[in-house]
Write a protein that holds these residues in place. Sequence first.
Motif, PDB file in Angstrom:
ATOM      1  N   THR A  80       0.842  -1.189   0.000  1.00  0.00           N
ATOM      2  CA  THR A  80       0.000   0.000   0.000  1.00  0.00           C
ATOM      3  C   THR A  80       0.884   1.248   0.000  1.00  0.00           C
ATOM      4  N   ASP A  81       0.288   2.389  -0.292  1.00  0.00           N
ATOM      5  CA  ASP A  81       1.047   3.644  -0.243  1.00  0.00           C
ATOM      6  C   ASP A  81       1.653   3.859   1.142  1.00  0.00           C
ATOM      7  N   LYS A  82       0.890   3.531   2.179  1.00  0.00           N
ATOM      8  CA  LYS A  82       1.380   3.715   3.542  1.00  0.00           C
ATOM      9  C   LYS A  82       2.587   2.824   3.806  1.00  0.00           C
ATOM     10  N   GLN A  83       2.542   1.580   3.341  1.00  0.00           N
ATOM     11  CA  GLN A  83       3.677   0.679   3.524  1.00  0.00           C
ATOM     12  C   GLN A  83       4.902   1.160   2.748  1.00  0.00           C
ATOM     13  N   ILE A  84       4.682   1.686   1.553  1.00  0.00           N
ATOM     14  CA  ILE A  84       5.800   2.218   0.771  1.00  0.00           C
ATOM     15  C   ILE A  84       6.434   3.387   1.494  1.00  0.00           C
ATOM     16  N   ASP A  85       5.607   4.259   2.080  1.00  0.00           N
ATOM     17  CA  ASP A  85       6.144   5.389   2.846  1.00  0.00           C
ATOM     18  C   ASP A  85       7.019   4.905   3.995  1.00  0.00           C
ATOM     19  N   VAL A  86       6.551   3.869   4.696  1.00  0.00           N
ATOM     20  CA  VAL A  86       7.320   3.318   5.820  1.00  0.00           C
ATOM     21  C   VAL A  86       8.660   2.784   5.333  1.00  0.00           C
ATOM     22  N   LEU A  87       8.648   2.054   4.214  1.00  0.00           N
ATOM     23  CA  LEU A  87       9.873   1.453   3.705  1.00  0.00           C
ATOM     24  C   LEU A  87      10.863   2.515   3.250  1.00  0.00           C
ATOM     25  N   LEU A  88      10.381   3.534   2.530  1.00  0.00           N
ATOM     26  CA  LEU A  88      11.275   4.579   2.023  1.00  0.00           C
ATOM     27  C   LEU A  88      11.870   5.425   3.155  1.00  0.00           C
ATOM     28  N   ALA A  89      11.139   5.535   4.252  1.00  0.00           N
ATOM     29  CA  ALA A  89      11.609   6.347   5.374  1.00  0.00           C
ATOM     30  C   ALA A  89      12.413   5.544   6.395  1.00  0.00           C
ATOM     31  N   ALA A  90      12.581   4.231   6.171  1.00  0.00           N
ATOM     32  CA  ALA A  90      13.304   3.393   7.132  1.00  0.00           C
ATOM     33  C   ALA A  90      14.734   3.903   7.306  1.00  0.00           C
ATOM     34  N   ASP A  91      15.218   3.902   8.534  1.00  0.00           N
ATOM     35  CA  ASP A  91      16.540   4.441   8.856  1.00  0.00           C
ATOM     36  C   ASP A  91      17.620   3.637   8.146  1.00  0.00           C
ATOM     37  N   GLY A  92      18.265   4.252   7.156  1.00  0.00           N
ATOM     38  CA  GLY A  92      19.298   3.568   6.389  1.00  0.00           C
ATOM     39  C   GLY A  92      20.662   3.570   7.031  1.00  0.00           C
ATOM     40  N   THR A  93      20.806   4.296   8.137  1.00  0.00           N
ATOM     41  CA  THR A  93      22.086   4.326   8.862  1.00  0.00           C
ATOM     42  C   THR A  93      21.821   3.971  10.330  1.00  0.00           C
ATOM     43  N   PRO A  94      21.464   2.725  10.602  1.00  0.00           N
ATOM     44  CA  PRO A  94      21.093   2.337  11.962  1.00  0.00           C
ATOM     45  C   PRO A  94      22.246   2.514  12.948  1.00  0.00           C
ATOM     46  N   ASP A  95      21.905   3.074  14.118  1.00  0.00           N
ATOM     47  CA  ASP A  95      22.915   3.359  15.142  1.00  0.00           C
ATOM     48  C   ASP A  95      22.782   2.478  16.374  1.00  0.00           C
ATOM     49  N   SER A  96      21.793   1.580  16.372  1.00  0.00           N
ATOM     50  CA  SER A  96      21.579   0.741  17.553  1.00  0.00           C
ATOM     51  C   SER A  96      21.007  -0.594  17.101  1.00  0.00           C
ATOM     52  N   PRO A  97      21.080  -1.618  17.941  1.00  0.00           N
ATOM     53  CA  PRO A  97      20.483  -2.914  17.590  1.00  0.00           C
ATOM     54  C   PRO A  97      19.005  -2.804  17.262  1.00  0.00           C
ATOM     55  N   LYS A 238       9.858  18.829  10.193  1.00  0.00           N
ATOM     56  CA  LYS A 238       8.417  18.667  10.089  1.00  0.00           C
ATOM     57  C   LYS A 238       7.939  19.286   8.779  1.00  0.00           C
ATOM     58  N   VAL A 239       7.203  18.489   7.990  1.00  0.00           N
ATOM     59  CA  VAL A 239       6.631  18.994   6.739  1.00  0.00           C
ATOM     60  C   VAL A 239       5.171  18.565   6.723  1.00  0.00           C
ATOM     61  N   GLY A 240       4.296  19.473   7.141  1.00  0.00           N
ATOM     62  CA  GLY A 240       2.889  19.108   7.273  1.00  0.00           C
ATOM     63  C   GLY A 240       2.740  18.042   8.334  1.00  0.00           C
ATOM     64  N   ASP A 241       2.081  16.936   7.973  1.00  0.00           N
ATOM     65  CA  ASP A 241       1.914  15.849   8.941  1.00  0.00           C
ATOM     66  C   ASP A 241       2.948  14.751   8.737  1.00  0.00           C
ATOM     67  N   ARG A 242       4.016  15.064   7.977  1.00  0.00           N
ATOM     68  CA  ARG A 242       5.074  14.090   7.740  1.00  0.00           C
ATOM     69  C   ARG A 242       6.407  14.662   8.214  1.00  0.00           C
ATOM     70  N   GLU A 243       7.450  13.835   8.134  1.00  0.00           N
ATOM     71  CA  GLU A 243       8.784  14.266   8.536  1.00  0.00           C
ATOM     72  C   GLU A 243       9.778  13.960   7.424  1.00  0.00           C
TER      73      GLU A 243
END
Length: 260
Positions: A80-97, A238-243
């Motif tokens: 879904t569009d919502k799932q795609i948003d989650v995937l694209l925004a996933a932290d690509g430089t993880p700093d913790s387990p 913050k950009v509207g209701d997104r980040e």
Amino acid sequence: MPLDYTQPDGPTIELAVSRVKSTGEAVASLFVDPGGPGGSAVDYAKAADRIVSPDVLAHYDVVGVDPRGVGRSEPVRCMTDKQIDVLLAADGTPDSPAEVRGIVDDSRLPGIGCLEVGGPVYEHMGTVDAARDLDIARAAVGDETFNYLGKSYGTMLGATYAELFPDRVGRMVLDGVLPANLDLVEVTKGQADAFEVAVHDFVADCLSHDDCPLSGTEVAGVEQLQQWFLGLDGRPLKVGDRELNETLAAYAVLSYLYFP
């Protein structure tokens, strides 16, 4: 086309095709594919006057076939569009387990979604299937040989066709070859190396304009861009209701490095 080439008399699927007629007397068709995988060959062919020279267009009809499951060819939509948003925004430089576990979980979304909602087309949309489709399309337009321009992943599609039907290959151009023996890590590393060159070129060009928001030398400008990314990692905008976080910002920059 047959849905499953091991059952040629079984269920069929329909593929979308576009053709731009030659400006002169056509001697044959030139099939094109922009790669991806997932790019629309139908749309790519419509840009024929920008992807081939006037001399080529004067002698060839340019044909695009959206690969099965892509574009207008019974597209497979796994998220879904919502799932795609989650995937694209996933932290690509993880700093913790915990962040590592998060990106691993998010990376499973496409595979899980395709298994759940992909349907029968998803089970038969590999490169070999797409190459066999192209041979049927070649026959449908009446060409004895297959003339082809493939770029990026489209080079793998062309090479697969040549392996399957070596006696039917006409003139073939494979541009920006994707070697079939590379794994995902090697492909990603190669892209990263190329993007590093591109971003330095971008910054150098930016600094030559009065309205460039970067300053100093090329190296300094790249460092300023990197610091901006790092700042967004802990403090998204913050950009509207997104980040706008670090990953989305980097994705936007990388996407536009593909284009002038």
